[in-house]
Design an enzyme around this catalytic site. Sequence first.
Site, short mmCIF file in Angstrom:
data_model
loop_
_atom_site.label_atom_id
_atom_site.label_comp_id
_atom_site.label_asym_id
_atom_site.label_seq_id
_atom_site.Cartn_x
_atom_site.Cartn_y
_atom_site.Cartn_z
N ASP A 40 75.12 95.49 55.97
CA ASP A 40 75.55 96.01 54.68
C ASP A 40 75.84 97.50 54.77
O ASP A 40 75.27 98.21 55.62
CB ASP A 40 74.46 95.78 53.63
CG ASP A 40 74.32 94.31 53.23
OD1 ASP A 40 75.28 93.56 53.48
OD2 ASP A 40 73.26 93.95 52.69
N TYR A 68 64.46 94.74 62.62
CA TYR A 68 64.84 95.68 61.56
C TYR A 68 63.66 96.60 61.26
O TYR A 68 62.50 96.20 61.36
CB TYR A 68 65.20 94.94 60.27
CG TYR A 68 66.42 94.06 60.36
CD1 TYR A 68 67.69 94.57 60.07
CD2 TYR A 68 66.32 92.72 60.71
CE1 TYR A 68 68.82 93.77 60.14
CE2 TYR A 68 67.45 91.91 60.78
CZ TYR A 68 68.69 92.44 60.49
OH TYR A 68 69.81 91.64 60.57
N ASP A 82 67.56 96.01 46.40
CA ASP A 82 67.62 97.21 47.25
C ASP A 82 67.85 98.43 46.37
O ASP A 82 67.91 98.34 45.13
CB ASP A 82 68.68 97.08 48.34
CG ASP A 82 70.09 96.91 47.81
OD1 ASP A 82 70.39 97.39 46.70
OD2 ASP A 82 70.92 96.30 48.51
N ARG A 174 65.94 92.42 52.22
CA ARG A 174 65.69 92.93 50.86
C ARG A 174 64.92 91.91 50.02
O ARG A 174 64.07 92.29 49.21
CB ARG A 174 66.99 93.34 50.18
CG ARG A 174 68.08 92.31 50.17
CD ARG A 174 69.40 92.97 49.76
NE ARG A 174 70.53 92.16 50.11
CZ ARG A 174 71.47 91.78 49.24
NH1 ARG A 174 71.40 92.17 47.99
NH2 ARG A 174 72.49 91.06 49.63
#
Length: 298
Positions: A40, A68, A82, A174
């Site tokens: 993203d 991550y 988010d 998220r």
Amino acid sequence: MMDGFLVLNKPLGKTSSDCVVFVRKRLPRGTAIGHGGTLDPMASGVLPVCVGAATRLFDYIIDKQKTYVAELHLGVVTDTQDATGAVLSEADVDVPEEAVRAVLPRFVGDILQTPPMYSAIKRGGKRLYELARRGESVEIAPRPCHVDDVRLTARLGKNRYQLEIDCGKGVYIRTLCNDIGAALGCGGHMAALMRTRAGVFALENALTLEDVEALGTEDLEKRLLPMDAAIAHLPAVHAAACHRAAARNGMPLRAQWLDAPAPDAAAVRVYVGKEFAGVGAPQADGSVRFRAMLLRAN
């Protein structure tokens, strides 16, 4: 022709497609290029870029394990889960580190996630985020996924924690942050995200866009990882160099051409002589049929 994988450190604010376009402009005209897994715009970090014949290996690298680093902001729930979304609720809390550590094991292993409306899942031919932007809402069924590990690595401030997550395809980080907040009774969202690893591609080997800008085409080619490096998890089969012409024409490699019996596997790396020839599928008769033949004409 240039063939291989380039590892980018995608900056915040850029789409994965933006980065591909940036690199394409610095490659020889007509070079095929694509990315190996979208990040993203609000996320940074490892973005594998497939160059030349490596674009045909996309299906074999996309499902690999990823790592991550996410910032969890507790006490604030947003509609996108988010930091880019509208705030839906806020709670005046101060969640201790011990409480966060205590709930994390619930989110390791096989879990269910309900993706947010602001996601790329399709419903009736439309992306959910397109419906969300029009003010529409649809019911989203929970989806199974697998998280290998979630680790709390730092406290960044009041209600802000750094998490490190190992997972495969289909996990929404998220949503993971949102669900951890819900489990703690205060809500939460993902405030920041960086991908540090995607399969064999790691952040320490990644180039920034500034690095790419500074390198000429020749130096950029030297930074490409070999095509077979990204699929080293697949078992290998070998045939003698004298069978190159047959392989180049897409013919199955006969069992008697292989230096050892083909393993019982869905896909294998194929080498002809010392040359990486592509990806094949073992057959019942012991031969190997190509799924992706990557040999170039001599």
